[in-house]
Enzyme design. Structure first.
Site, PDB file in Angstrom:
ATOM      1  CG  HIS A 182      -1.669  -0.872   0.901  1.00  0.00           C
ATOM      2  ND1 HIS A 182      -3.349  -0.812   0.736  1.00  0.00           N
ATOM      3  CD2 HIS A 182      -1.604  -2.836   1.233  1.00  0.00           C
ATOM      4  CE1 HIS A 182      -3.546  -1.812   0.583  1.00  0.00           C
ATOM      5  NE2 HIS A 182      -3.136  -2.518   1.254  1.00  0.00           N
ATOM      6  CE  LYS A 228      -5.508  14.191  -0.198  1.00  0.00           C
ATOM      7  NZ  LYS A 228      -5.385  13.338  -0.112  1.00  0.00           N
ATOM      8  NE  ARG A 229      -2.949  10.291  10.169  1.00  0.00           N
ATOM      9  CZ  ARG A 229      -2.155   9.380  11.041  1.00  0.00           C
ATOM     10  NH1 ARG A 229      -3.211   8.332  11.361  1.00  0.00           N
ATOM     11  NH2 ARG A 229      -1.433   8.971  11.530  1.00  0.00           N
ATOM     12  CE  LYS A 268      -1.742  11.067   3.179  1.00  0.00           C
ATOM     13  NZ  LYS A 268      -2.515  10.291   2.348  1.00  0.00           N
ATOM     14  CB  THR A 307      -9.464   5.354  -0.852  1.00  0.00           C
ATOM     15  OG1 THR A 307      -9.040   5.540   0.038  1.00  0.00           O
ATOM     16  CG2 THR A 307      -9.317   3.722  -1.385  1.00  0.00           C
ATOM     17  CE  LYS A 357     -13.594   6.905   1.107  1.00  0.00           C
ATOM     18  NZ  LYS A 357     -12.500   6.587   1.948  1.00  0.00           N
TER      19      LYS A 357
HETATM   20  C1  26W Z   1       4.223   0.434   9.989  1.00  0.00           C
HETATM   21  C2  26W Z   1       3.286   2.087  10.022  1.00  0.00           C
HETATM   22  C3  26W Z   1       2.370   1.960   9.067  1.00  0.00           C
HETATM   23  C4  26W Z   1       0.452   2.265   9.155  1.00  0.00           C
HETATM   24  C5  26W Z   1       0.263   2.305   7.939  1.00  0.00           C
HETATM   25  C6  26W Z   1       3.285   1.805   7.525  1.00  0.00           C
HETATM   26  C7  26W Z   1       2.100   1.834   6.341  1.00  0.00           C
HETATM   27  C8  26W Z   1       0.688   1.912   6.589  1.00  0.00           C
HETATM   28  C9  26W Z   1      -0.204   2.212   5.530  1.00  0.00           C
HETATM   29  C10 26W Z   1       0.668   1.155   4.382  1.00  0.00           C
HETATM   30  C11 26W Z   1      -0.515   3.541   5.280  1.00  0.00           C
HETATM   31  C12 26W Z   1      -1.697   3.985   3.944  1.00  0.00           C
HETATM   32  O1  26W Z   1      -2.656   3.736   4.649  1.00  0.00           O
HETATM   33  N1  26W Z   1      -1.628   3.545   3.011  1.00  0.00           N
HETATM   34  C13 26W Z   1      -2.524   4.334   2.083  1.00  0.00           C
HETATM   35  O2  26W Z   1      -3.283   2.870   2.174  1.00  0.00           O
HETATM   36  C14 26W Z   1      -4.282   3.233   0.509  1.00  0.00           C
HETATM   37  C15 26W Z   1      -4.944   1.427   0.125  1.00  0.00           C
HETATM   38  O3  26W Z   1      -4.748   1.112  -0.304  1.00  0.00           O
HETATM   39  C16 26W Z   1      -3.606   4.187  -0.110  1.00  0.00           C
HETATM   40  O4  26W Z   1      -5.502   4.518  -1.118  1.00  0.00           O
HETATM   41  C17 26W Z   1      -3.072   5.331   0.005  1.00  0.00           C
HETATM   42  O5  26W Z   1      -2.791   5.614  -0.661  1.00  0.00           O
HETATM   43  C18 26W Z   1      -1.736   5.187   0.949  1.00  0.00           C
HETATM   44  O6  26W Z   1      -1.255   6.120   1.749  1.00  0.00           O
END
Ligand code: 26W
Length: 807
Positions: free
Chosen positions: A363, A550-551, A556, A658, A662
């Site tokens: 992701h 978004k975050r 971003k 995503t 929306k």
């Molecule tokens: C280990 C810490 C950590 C926590 C969360 C590392 C990585 C994450 C996630 C992978 C971050 C995340 O939410 N990524 C997002 O995933 C979405 C669903 O696929 C995408 O639409 C976003 O672009 C992506 O940033």
């Protein structure tokens, strides 16, 4: 995708039956009556009835699937950002009229009841919300699915701004949220941590035993998610840590302090969600969470499978296990452990079954998000799992050596490097499929992130573009637009999002375009009312609502948005009477609590909003509002009110996004870069209906070496004017020197390079907006092109091409 699951023939429940049950529950559980019940009691009673319906429906569905020997999918994720469930369940069970009518008869308004439910915030952002959307879609498509995660006592923190600085408050959601959960203590499983590995040889058989371990019980709590118009119900099983006999061994041995210490540590496992997004922490508690979730889930999967089939030989034919990013990777060696140590499989047979069972989605390409665990930590927290990873790695490296005879290459590709276990490498090696989450992202992981792995096993790699549970943001959140769609194209789009395309036939229908404008206006007014109530701030609903929600992350580029607003402010101060299309910039974003720069950027945006308030006339044309505590339920009121969807990440950094989907389905126009799923939004709507700007991935690659943001700053008066405001005190008296320095010296995400192009896109937006008919047509083209971004389509692709499920 045509959704072929038959519609449920019979009504879920009649209004009279519902009323009878409702009165009974109020009487039996709360000793009250509909007249006297509080909103909280009504919420709990209604939830209890709905959960009962879902549970019974799930049981029926499971029995049917079992009798047919169907393959099922288990979706493992450390995050499920569920938001609220009651409303979505009532809609998906198609019992809206019955429920609303029943409550109305009793003088109760359903909207205030929905408000009683806390968001289940068991996730950070995109990845967690995607998992929640997929449970909904899997049920809608009629697949047999179970999600696994942790029952965090505290979900994602509540954000409060104090003078513009983010502060975090604990999200104690369970008092209200527990009404949704069904405890299943009889299906608890044990998870073992720590201890010593003792190997022995018995009659030529090698056996491994873990001695002096810490035992933690995992207790399952289930949540149910109904599919819309389908027989299927997804189950989300959440594990809570409990210490059944807290280290009895140690008590017996008289090691009182050690026993109680372990007790405390065990209870901490499911206390709180790690609030980091895209940043791996490497903390031992997080590792324990990951193993706890993975091991409990694998035990549950194995128990269920053995109950039905009595063997694991056919596991891969009947079960698909999906790993949502690398966080649940330990499920892989855990399944190996069970097969080797508990079921007597030899290595090759076990590995064959395991590798035909797991699939993995990546992701993110952010290097700091790629998880690596220190060997020493793994060795001490999960000794047997570590020894299995070492063995997997040795066998893998031998194969790589045979193939390449290149030591540097083997070292680089190996799962363990520099005393760290690279989780993504392990995942790719052990999975039969690996996918990215948008076309461009899936290309990037093949070309960069997993370049060597792709060269080694190209057949594993594929793409599944993300999708959303679109009914939540359209049918359940945008009543006006749903009605217009039903009136113009019928209600087939509720089951099959691709039918939204039919709306395109109305692109030149003036009456429809005007209705669309009117609906957006109503939604903006509703949102403005919400803002007025919550913040006492009045929004100009004639202005463009430009949303970046978004975050908060530098990639971003909320800072790019902020710089443009400052430039607009500078312009308006010099040209107070110039024609100007009024804009309201709406932000909502949580920053990871330890992410200093992100918190600075929130403070900056807040200060801009305060500064703009000083000049009333100017403020009507240019306004900024920062909405606190962005969460799923806030997104549900916000999305329908948006005119512009800001998707402005540096090309090559946002895997998919995503929120863009929306906003699009609610008729917002994307103002964005060719990044993530924006590329596919562009394909759907064409150049006239999207506001593109900035460098593309290739241009970014070319511009990166030798990038000198200071040169851009020195040569661009408007940009310089905006950046200098950060350090002049001109933003409500605060100094943002660290942001300014970071941009001028490094600008990692190249906001300066895209600044002019971004401003040009903003100008084009304003210009198009002044032509209401044109804007409405753009909006219509976005709504009608959004069908492909349905989660129903996405999970169907997973089911067919990755998990090999049949309906
Ligand atoms: C280990 C810490 C950590 C926590 C969360 C590392 C990585 C994450 C996630 C992978 C971050 C995340 O939410 N990524 C997002 O995933 C979405 C669903 O696929 C995408 O639409 C976003 O672009 C992506 O940033």
């Amino acid at each position: 995708m045509a959704n072929t699951t038959p519609k449920t023939e019979s009504k879920t429940i009649t209004k009279e039956e519902l009323k009878e049950q409702f009165i009974d529950v109020l009487h039996n559980d709360f000793q009250t009556t509909p007249d006297e019940a509080s909103d909280q009691q009504v919420y709990e009673a209604l939830t209890k009835i709905v959960v009962g319906i879902l549970k019974a429906k799930r049981r029926k569905f499971t029995v049917k699937n079992r009798s047919e020997g169907k393959k099922k999918v288990y979706y493992l994720s450390m995050e499920f950002l569920m938001g609220r469930s009651l409303k979505t369940s009532i809609y998906n069970l198609e019992m809206v009229d019955e429920t609303v009518g029943m409550l109305k008869d009793l003088g109760i308004s359903i909207n205030s009841i929905y408000e009683m439910e806390p968001d289940a915030g068991l996730g950070n952002g995109g990845l967690g919300r995607l998992a929640a959307c997929y449970l909904d879609a899997l049920a809608a498509d009629g697949y047999h699915a179970t999600g696994y995660s942790i029952l965090y006592e505290y979900g994602i923190f509540k954000q409060k701004l104090e003078d513009g600085w983010q502060t975090e408050l604990p999200d104690n959601w369970l008092p209200g949220g527990s009404a949704l959960l069904v405890a299943c203590p009889t299906q608890a499983v044990e998870v073992r941590f720590d201890g010593e590995l003792v190997e022995s040889w018995d009659n030529g058989f090698h056996s491994v035993e873990l001695k002096d371990y810490t035992s933690v019980m995992a207790i399952p709590y289930d949540m149910f998610v109904s599919g819309y118009g389908s027989e299927a119900v997804s189950k989300l099983r959440l594990w809570k840590a409990d210490v059944a006999s807290f280290g009895m061994d140690d008590f017996i041995k008289g090691n009182y302090v050690k026993a109680l210490g372990r007790n405390i540590m065990s209870q901490a496992i499911t206390k709180v969600l790690y609030p980091n997004d895209n940043h791996a922490e490497g903390k031992s508690l997080r590792l324990r969470q990951q193993y706890f979730m993975s091991a409990a889930s694998v035990a549950d999967i194995v128990n269920t499978h053995l109950n039905v089939y009595g063997t694991l030989d056919n596991l891969a034919d009947k079960v698909a296990i999906h790993i949502n990013d690398t966080h649940p990777t330990l499920a892989i060696p855990e399944l190996m452990r069970i097969m080797l140590d508990e079921c007597g499989y030899d290595w090759d047979s076990a590995w064959d079954i395991v590798t035909r069972t797991f699939a993995y989605t990546n992701h993110t390409v952010m290097p700091e998000a790629l998880e690596k665990w220190e060997c020493n930590l793994l060795k001490s927290v999960v000794p047997r799992i570590y020894s299995i990873i070492v063995e997997i790695n040795e066998r893998y490296c031998r194969k790589l050596w045979d193939m390449y005879h290149d030591e540097a290459k083997v070292t680089h590709m190996s799962i363990i490097e520099k005393n760290m276990v690279k989780m993504a490498t392990l995942c790719v090696h052990a999975s039969h499929h690996v996918n990215g989450v948008a076309k461009i992202h899936s290309e990037i992981i093949k070309r960069e992130t997993f370049k060597d792995e792709y060269a080694y096993t190209p057949e594993k790699f594929t793409n599944v573009t993300n999708g959303i549970a679109y009914r939540r943001w359209l049918y359940q959140s945008n009543e006006g637009l749903t009605k217009l769609l039903k009136d113009s194209i019928g209600d087939g789009f509720l089951r099959d999002a691709s039918e939204l395309e039919k709306f395109r036939a109305f692109a030149d229908d003036k009456a429809v375009l005007e209705q669309l404008t009117a609906i957006k206006k109503q939604n903006k007014e509703r949102f403005a009312k919400y803002v007025k109530n919550r913040y006492g701030v009045v929004l100009n609903t004639e202005s463009i609502f430009d949303c970046q929600v978004k975050r908060l992350h530098e990639y971003k580029r909320q800072q790019l948005n902020a710089l443009n607003i400052i430039a607009e402010y500078n312009y308006l101060r010099s040209n107070p009477d110039a024609p100007f299309v009024p804009k309201t910039y709406i932000f909502a974003a949580k920053a990871a609590p330890g992410y200093y720069m992100a918190k600075q950027i929130i403070k900056l945006i807040w200060n801009i909003s305060q500064e703009l308030k000083k000049d009333k006339r100017l403020n009507e044309k240019l306004n900024v509002i920062f909405m606190e505590d962005y969460c799923v339920s806030l997104s549900e009121i916000l999305m329908p009110a948006a005119d512009i969807s800001e998707q402005i990440s540096l090309a090559g950094t946002e895997a998919s996004g995503t929120g863009n989907m929306k906003l699009m389905i609610n008729g917002a126009i994307t103002l964005g870069t060719l990044d993530g799923a924006n590329v596919e939004i562009f394909e759907q709507v064409g150049a006239d209906n999207i506001l593109l700007f900035g460098m593309n991935v290739d241009e970014v690659e070319r511009a990166k070496p030798g990038y000198r943001p200071i040169d851009i700053y020195n040569n661009n008066g408007v940009l310089k004017g905006a950046v200098d405001m950060l350090t002049s005190g001109g933003l409500n008296g605060e100094y943002f020197g660290e942001i300014a320095n970071s941009l001028k010296s490094t600008d990692t995400y190249m906001a300066f390079a895209d600044f002019d192009s971004y401003r040009d896109a903003q100008r084009r937006a304003s210009e198009s907006y002044t032509d209401a008919e044109k804007w409405s047509r753009m909006s219509l083209m976005n709504i009608s092109g959004a069908g492909i971004f349905s989660a129903d389509r996405a999970v169907d692709e997973y089911a067919r091409y990755i998990w090999q499920l049949t309906k």
